[in-house]
Design a protein around this motif. Structure first.
Motif, PDB file in Angstrom:
ATOM      1  N   UNK A 363      25.477  42.424  43.843  1.00  0.00           N
ATOM      2  CA  UNK A 363      26.371  43.558  43.600  1.00  0.00           C
ATOM      3  C   UNK A 363      27.436  43.131  42.610  1.00  0.00           C
ATOM      4  N   UNK A 364      28.144  44.109  42.035  1.00  0.00           N
ATOM      5  CA  UNK A 364      29.264  43.726  41.183  1.00  0.00           C
ATOM      6  C   UNK A 364      30.456  43.345  42.055  1.00  0.00           C
ATOM      7  N   UNK A 365      31.403  42.656  41.465  1.00  0.00           N
ATOM      8  CA  UNK A 365      32.589  42.187  42.189  1.00  0.00           C
ATOM      9  C   UNK A 365      33.760  43.093  41.818  1.00  0.00           C
ATOM     10  N   UNK A 366      34.322  43.844  42.782  1.00  0.00           N
ATOM     11  CA  UNK A 366      35.323  44.852  42.430  1.00  0.00           C
ATOM     12  C   UNK A 366      36.728  44.308  42.178  1.00  0.00           C
ATOM     13  N   UNK A 367      36.935  42.997  42.241  1.00  0.00           N
ATOM     14  CA  UNK A 367      38.271  42.433  42.015  1.00  0.00           C
ATOM     15  C   UNK A 367      38.728  42.707  40.584  1.00  0.00           C
ATOM     16  N   UNK A 368      40.043  42.799  40.419  1.00  0.00           N
ATOM     17  CA  UNK A 368      40.611  42.992  39.082  1.00  0.00           C
ATOM     18  C   UNK A 368      40.377  41.721  38.261  1.00  0.00           C
ATOM     19  N   UNK A 369      39.860  41.881  37.054  1.00  0.00           N
ATOM     20  CA  UNK A 369      39.601  40.741  36.180  1.00  0.00           C
ATOM     21  C   UNK A 369      40.908  40.223  35.590  1.00  0.00           C
ATOM     22  N   UNK A 370      40.966  38.925  35.372  1.00  0.00           N
ATOM     23  CA  UNK A 370      42.147  38.321  34.757  1.00  0.00           C
ATOM     24  C   UNK A 370      42.281  38.795  33.314  1.00  0.00           C
ATOM     25  N   UNK A 371      43.521  38.879  32.857  1.00  0.00           N
ATOM     26  CA  UNK A 371      43.760  39.236  31.465  1.00  0.00           C
ATOM     27  C   UNK A 371      43.232  38.133  30.558  1.00  0.00           C
ATOM     28  N   UNK A 372      42.892  38.483  29.326  1.00  0.00           N
ATOM     29  CA  UNK A 372      42.462  37.476  28.356  1.00  0.00           C
ATOM     30  C   UNK A 372      43.569  36.444  28.167  1.00  0.00           C
ATOM     31  N   UNK A 373      43.214  35.171  28.225  1.00  0.00           N
ATOM     32  CA  UNK A 373      44.171  34.120  27.897  1.00  0.00           C
ATOM     33  C   UNK A 373      44.481  34.195  26.405  1.00  0.00           C
ATOM     34  N   UNK A 374      45.673  33.769  26.012  1.00  0.00           N
ATOM     35  CA  UNK A 374      45.993  33.806  24.574  1.00  0.00           C
ATOM     36  C   UNK A 374      44.960  33.024  23.778  1.00  0.00           C
ATOM     37  N   UNK A 375      44.540  33.591  22.688  1.00  0.00           N
ATOM     38  CA  UNK A 375      43.574  32.898  21.835  1.00  0.00           C
ATOM     39  C   UNK A 375      44.216  31.681  21.194  1.00  0.00           C
ATOM     40  N   UNK A 376      43.435  30.642  20.999  1.00  0.00           N
ATOM     41  CA  UNK A 376      43.951  29.444  20.337  1.00  0.00           C
ATOM     42  C   UNK A 376      44.412  29.805  18.929  1.00  0.00           C
ATOM     43  N   UNK A 377      45.582  29.315  18.525  1.00  0.00           N
ATOM     44  CA  UNK A 377      46.066  29.637  17.173  1.00  0.00           C
ATOM     45  C   UNK A 377      45.131  29.081  16.110  1.00  0.00           C
TER      46      UNK A 377
END
Length: 490
Positions: A363-377
């Motif tokens: 099944x899918x996991x209904x938890x809220x996904x983490x925000x994208x981490x800042x991209x490496x400069x």
């Protein structure tokens, strides 16, 4: 009387020879005294195809051979599959490598490491021939076509209904199958695609309202991120798509920190040029509607985890292959953010009108996904390097809470985006804190840093690191997550 005795003796000799052949289990396979001589060299391959019968397996071969002592070669035995190319592309059932010809033995005895079972069809190939300097060939003799086509000879992959001067060595009860012609070489059938198991779970992933249409053309990319759970693998997707006939690629990645980092890695699943041929009709892929074609089933199921599915490289379509971005799904325990859509890399807490297909227990996991981490400069295409040191030097060894600080001011419209410190030492880590200057050192470091980079790794194993625009051998600069406007800093 003498003639009668001679005849009896002749018959006894024939019976004797036949008895020896049967007890040894050796089957003579050639039929005609006229022969073609094939001189083997480093690139020559000669193979013999035949079927076996009875209760005894094939234990080896005795090919009639002539040539110079010291010639080395290999013998490989394959199960026959469709044609020569497909057969030799398999792993051999057994192989003998590094065999050596002594220059004397006519019928060279070669015993396999593994008995080939009775009742099979096989291809035995002599290959990997290496001839010593001044030597000549490890030669074989090809005889005229056998009457019923029970044998085939392949010289460098080209087949003929001929025979080789080989004896086949069987266990008791085994023999070659000489009464029926072998089939002609045929093309291998197209590999069968994955099939849907009897028990599957269909999960709809979209919200209530359609909010945006995404038209896929060229390298445009629409990506869907979500997590799965349970014992059942994710085995396919049913995206609702529309458009004129065309093709697209589906790339699936394990999620890693952010969109850029994820797609920079290797996909765990890659399906090229998936054909969409619904001629402009809607494709409501639904467990109760199979009129529009099958789901996109994966070659292998995906274990529970967090994934990014990317549809891209749209081609051969006259206008578009479109998907529909909907409101966030908030039923079935979901919150806004249980799924994320990336439109050409831009993240949205939205959903796609996709149906996920799981094996039972997934099944899918209904938890809220983490925000994208800042991209490496990343270093811009145009930068200015400014060296800040004079002559003479003093060494500062940084250990523990020791602190070395550098104060200076910047000017102009271009932001300060990184530093290239010359450092040396054993591998380790350090923190970099940047402050806006305020009156004095104590007051400045008592305030909040405008930039904080924790545990920067130094791993140059004691070598000097002259970070320089003309020297990139020692690694990249320390680039800041955000540039610093003109000002005075510590």
């Amino acid at each position: 009387m003498k003639k009668t005795l001679a005849l009896i003796l002749s018959l006894l000799m024939v019976v004797s020879v036949m008895a020896i052949a049967v007890s040894a289990g050796a089957g003579k396979t050639w039929t005609d005294p006229s022969a073609e001589r094939v001189d083997m060299n480093n690139s020559t391959k000669i193979a013999y195809r035949f079927a076996t019968q009875g209760t005894g397996g094939l234990v080896g071969i005795q090919p009639y051979t002539a040539g110079t002592a010291g010639v080395t070669f290999s013998v490989k035995a394959y199960e026959w599959k469709y044609n020569y190319e497909t057969t030799v592309a398999q792993e051999p059932l057994t192989a003998k490598t590094g065999l050596t010809f002594d220059g004397k033995t006519a019928y060279l005895p070669i015993t396999f490491d593994k008995v080939l079972p009775a009742g099979g069809e096989y291809l035995i190939e002599i290959c990997d021939v290496v001839i010593p300097a001044g030597g000549w060939a490890l030669c074989q003799y090809v005889f005229s076509a056998n009457p019923n086509g029970a044998f085939k000879v392949y010289k460098n992959g080209v087949g003929s209904n001929n025979t080789l001067q080989w004896q086949l060595v069987f266990e008791a009860g085994g023999w070659f199958k000489g009464g029926a012609a072998l089939s002609e070489d045929v093309g291998a059938p197209e590999p069968e695609g994955p099939t849907l198991p009897e028990q599957v779970t269909y999960v709809n992933t979209w919200g209530k309202n359609e909010v945006e249409r995404f038209d896929g053309n060229g390298t445009a990319a629409l990506a869907y991120r979500f997590a799965t759970q349970g014992s059942g693998k994710l085995i396919g997707i049913n995206p609702q798509i529309a458009g004129e006939p065309g093709k697209f690629d589906l790339l699936v990645y394990k999620w890693d920190s952010n969109y850029e980092t994820t797609i920079a890695g290797a996909p765990v699943l890659e399906m090229k040029e998936i054909e969409f041929d619904k001629s402009g009709k809607w494709s409501d892929y639904d467990k109760n509607d199979t009129t529009n074609g099958p789901a996109i089933l994966f070659p292998e199921g995906l274990e529970a985890g967090e994934y990014l599915f990317v549809m891209t490289n749209f081609k051969d379509t006259s206008w578009a292959i479109c998907n529909y971005i909907t409101d966030a799904k908030t039923d079935e325990g979901c919150s806004a953010g249980s799924f994320k859509v990336y439109k050409n890399g831009e993240c949205m807490d939205k959903n796609l009108k996709w149906q996920l297909i799981f094996e039972k227990g997934g099944y899918f996991k209904p938890d809220v996904l983490a925000a994208d981490a800042p991209a490496a400069p990343k270093l811009p295409a145009e930068v200015t390097y400014a060296n800040t040191w004079g002559s003479g030097e003093e060494r500062f060894d940084g250990n523990g809470t020791a602190a070395l600080a550098y104060r200076f001011a910047t000017q102009g419209s271009g932001k300060l985006i990184g530093i290239n410190p010359q450092i040396a030492g054993e591998p380790g880590k350090f923190d970099l804190l940047v402050y806006k200057w305020d009156s004095n050192y104590v007051t400045t470091v008592a305030g909040a840093p405008v930039l904080e980079m924790k545990e920067i790794e130094f791993d140059k194993s004691g070598k000097w690191t002259d970070y320089d625009k003309n020297d990139t051998t020692n690694g990249p600069a320390i680039l800041f997550p955000e540039g610093l406007e003109a000002g005075e800093y510590l």
